[in-house]
Write a protein that holds these residues in place. Structure first.
Motif, PDB file in Angstrom:
ATOM      1  N   TRP A 111       0.830  -1.207   0.000  1.00 53.87           N
ATOM      2  CA  TRP A 111       0.000   0.000   0.000  1.00 53.87           C
ATOM      3  C   TRP A 111       0.864   1.258   0.000  1.00 53.87           C
ATOM      4  O   TRP A 111       0.591   2.220  -0.734  1.00 53.87           O
ATOM      5  N   SER A 114       2.753   1.562  -3.411  1.00 56.97           N
ATOM      6  CA  SER A 114       1.907   1.794  -4.581  1.00 56.97           C
ATOM      7  C   SER A 114       1.567   3.262  -4.797  1.00 56.97           C
ATOM      8  O   SER A 114       0.952   3.617  -5.805  1.00 56.97           O
ATOM      9  N   GLU A 116       1.797   7.074  -5.933  1.00 54.18           N
ATOM     10  CA  GLU A 116       2.307   7.529  -7.230  1.00 54.18           C
ATOM     11  C   GLU A 116       3.480   8.492  -7.112  1.00 54.18           C
ATOM     12  O   GLU A 116       4.257   8.635  -8.060  1.00 54.18           O
ATOM     13  N   THR A 121       3.775   8.675  -0.977  1.00 52.80           N
ATOM     14  CA  THR A 121       4.395   7.531  -0.294  1.00 52.80           C
ATOM     15  C   THR A 121       4.662   7.884   1.163  1.00 52.80           C
ATOM     16  O   THR A 121       4.365   7.097   2.073  1.00 52.80           O
ATOM     17  N   GLY A 178      -6.736  -2.176  -1.451  1.00 54.07           N
ATOM     18  CA  GLY A 178      -5.957  -1.228  -2.246  1.00 54.07           C
ATOM     19  C   GLY A 178      -4.661  -1.829  -2.756  1.00 54.07           C
ATOM     20  O   GLY A 178      -4.293  -1.657  -3.923  1.00 54.07           O
ATOM     21  N   ALA A 179      -3.974  -2.549  -1.881  1.00 51.24           N
ATOM     22  CA  ALA A 179      -2.712  -3.184  -2.267  1.00 51.24           C
ATOM     23  C   ALA A 179      -2.940  -4.251  -3.326  1.00 51.24           C
ATOM     24  O   ALA A 179      -2.193  -4.355  -4.303  1.00 51.24           O
ATOM     25  N   LYS A 181      -5.470  -4.544  -5.497  1.00 52.43           N
ATOM     26  CA  LYS A 181      -5.866  -3.964  -6.789  1.00 52.43           C
ATOM     27  C   LYS A 181      -4.653  -3.416  -7.526  1.00 52.43           C
ATOM     28  O   LYS A 181      -4.477  -3.644  -8.727  1.00 52.43           O
ATOM     29  N   TRP A 182      -3.801  -2.696  -6.797  1.00 51.89           N
ATOM     30  CA  TRP A 182      -2.619  -2.127  -7.435  1.00 51.89           C
ATOM     31  C   TRP A 182      -1.679  -3.235  -7.916  1.00 51.89           C
ATOM     32  O   TRP A 182      -1.156  -3.172  -9.028  1.00 51.89           O
ATOM     33  N   ASP A 185      -3.048  -4.868 -11.046  1.00 54.80           N
ATOM     34  CA  ASP A 185      -2.935  -4.004 -12.226  1.00 54.80           C
ATOM     35  C   ASP A 185      -1.488  -3.812 -12.656  1.00 54.80           C
ATOM     36  O   ASP A 185      -1.174  -3.830 -13.849  1.00 54.80           O
ATOM     37  N   THR A 186      -0.617  -3.634 -11.678  1.00 54.97           N
ATOM     38  CA  THR A 186       0.777  -3.276 -11.978  1.00 54.97           C
ATOM     39  C   THR A 186       1.647  -4.497 -12.219  1.00 54.97           C
ATOM     40  O   THR A 186       2.433  -4.541 -13.168  1.00 54.97           O
ATOM     41  N   TYR A 256       8.762  -4.607  -5.513  1.00 53.87           N
ATOM     42  CA  TYR A 256       8.618  -3.161  -5.671  1.00 53.87           C
ATOM     43  C   TYR A 256       9.384  -2.374  -4.621  1.00 53.87           C
ATOM     44  O   TYR A 256       9.719  -1.207  -4.854  1.00 53.87           O
TER      45      TYR A 256
END
Length: 291
Positions: A111, A114, A116, A121, A178-179, A181-182, A185-186, A256
Motif C-alpha cells: 500500500w 503503490s 504515485e 508515499t 488497495g494493495a 488492486k494495485w 494491475d501493476t 517493488y
C-alpha cells in the motif's frame, strides 16, 4: 495426512503449497540482503519528508513480518529435509491464521509502495507509523513509557509541521483491497484480480483466527481415501487461495521495494542466488518417501 498415513490432498494441491513455501524462502533471502535505497531513488526521496523514520526500513519490516509467517508455514508443511516416514497434518485454522497475518503484513508495504509520488508515499507511511505508535502506547506497561511514546509522537508531528488529523489510520481491509488492486494491475498477478474474492478469503482467514464458527462450517469438505472411506478435512481450495494471496502480496512487496529503491537488478540476482542455495538443501520428494 491422517493418522494412518493416507494422503488427504492430491499431489497437485500439495505441490502448490510447497511452491508458496519455496517462494517465501527465496524472497526472504533476497530481501534480507538487499542494500538501502540508492540516493535520489523514489524511496530515498520519500524518506526526506519523514526524517528519522526511513520509509524503506518500515516497508522492509512489514515484508519481513510477512515472510516470518510464511516461513513458519514452509518449515512445517514443506521443510527443506523430509524424514522418510514424515507426516504433515494440515488443520484449517492455523494455516488460515498464518496466511491472514502474512497478508496484513505484506499489504501494508505494498500500500505504501503503490503511491504515485514520493510525497504520497511519505503520507501513507506516516499514517501507518502513527497507527503503530498508537498501538505501542496502548500496550505500554508503565505511565512513564506511555508518556515517552506520546511525547515522541508529538515531537515528530511538530518537526514535520503537520496536524495528526491529516493522517487518519487506515483499516486492514482497505489496505489489503488497495494493495491487491494495485498489485493486480501493476504486477499483473492473476491471483489478486478479483477484489471480492480477495476480501472473502481475508474475511475467512480473520474468522478462522478469531475462532468464528462460519469458516469451520464453510471451509471444511468431505475427503475420500484410497480405501473407500471418507472423513471431513480442510477444503484444500480455501487453503490454496489463502496462501496464494499471501504469497502474491509478499512477493510483489519485495519486488517493488527493490524497484522503488532502484535495486531491482540486485534483487533479481539475490533471488537467483537463493534458488541455488536452497536447491542444494531441499530433499526431492522422490527421496523423502510417501507424502
Amino acid at each position: 495426512m491422517d493418522n494412518g498415513g493416507r494422503a488427504f490432498f492430491s499431489a497437485e494441491q500439495t505441490d502448490r503449497w510447497a511452491e508458496v513455501a519455496h517462494s517465501a524462502r527465496v524472497n526472504e533471502y533476497a530481501l534480507a540482503r538487499l542494500e538501502a535505497p540508492v540516493q535520489f531513488s523514489p524511496l530515498w526521496e520519500a524518506s526526506r519528508f519523514v526524517p528519522g523514520y526511513p520509509v524503506a526500513d518500515w516497508c522492509r519490516s512489514f515484508l519481513s513480518a510477512a515472510f516470518d509467517h510464511l516461513l513458519l508455514w514452509a518449515d512445517y508443511a514443506a521443510p527443506l529435509k523430509f524424514l522418510p516416514d514424515a507426516q504433515v497434518v494440515i488443520r484449517l485454522r492455523p494455516v488460515l491464521t498464518i496466511a491472514r497475518a502474512a497478508m496484513e503484513s505484506a499489504a501494508q508495504a505494498v500500500w505504501v509502495l503503490s503511491a504515485e509520488t514520493p510525497r504520497e508515499t511519505a503520507v501513507r507511511h506516516v499514517r501507518l507509523l502513527l497507527w503503530d505508535l498508537d498501538e505501542q502506547q496502548k500496550a505500554a506497561t508503565t505511565a512513564e513509557r506511555k508518556a515517552t511514546i506520546r511525547d515522541s509522537r508529538s515531537a515528530f508531528l511538530a518537526f514535520i509541521e503537520q496536524d495528526e488529523n491529516d493522517f487518519k489510520a487506515p483499516n486492514y481491509l482497505d489496505v489489503i483491497k488497495g494493495a491487491a488492486k494495485w498489485a493486480a494491475d501493476t504486477a499483473t498477478d492473476a491471483r489478486l484480480e478479483d477484489a471480492a474474492h480477495v476480501e472473502r478469503i481475508w474475511r475467512s482467514c480473520a474468522g478462522a483466527a478469531h475462532g468464528k464458527r462460519w469458516p469451520q462450517d464453510e471451509l471444511m469438505t468431505t475427503v475420500k481415501h484410497d480405501d473407500g472411506s471418507e472423513s471431513v478435512g480442510p477444503d484444500p481450495i480455501a487453503i490454496t487461495d489463502a496462501l496464494n494471496i499471501a504469497d502474491a502480496l509478499a512477493a510483489v512487496g519485495g519486488l517493488y521495494l527493490a524497484q522503488r529503491s532502484r535495486r531491482l537488478d540486485e534483487f533479481r540476482s539475490l533471488q537467483a542466488l537463493a534458488l541455488v542455495a536452497y536447491g542444494d538443501l531441499i530433499t526431492p520428494w522422490d527421496d523423502a518417501g510417501d507424502r
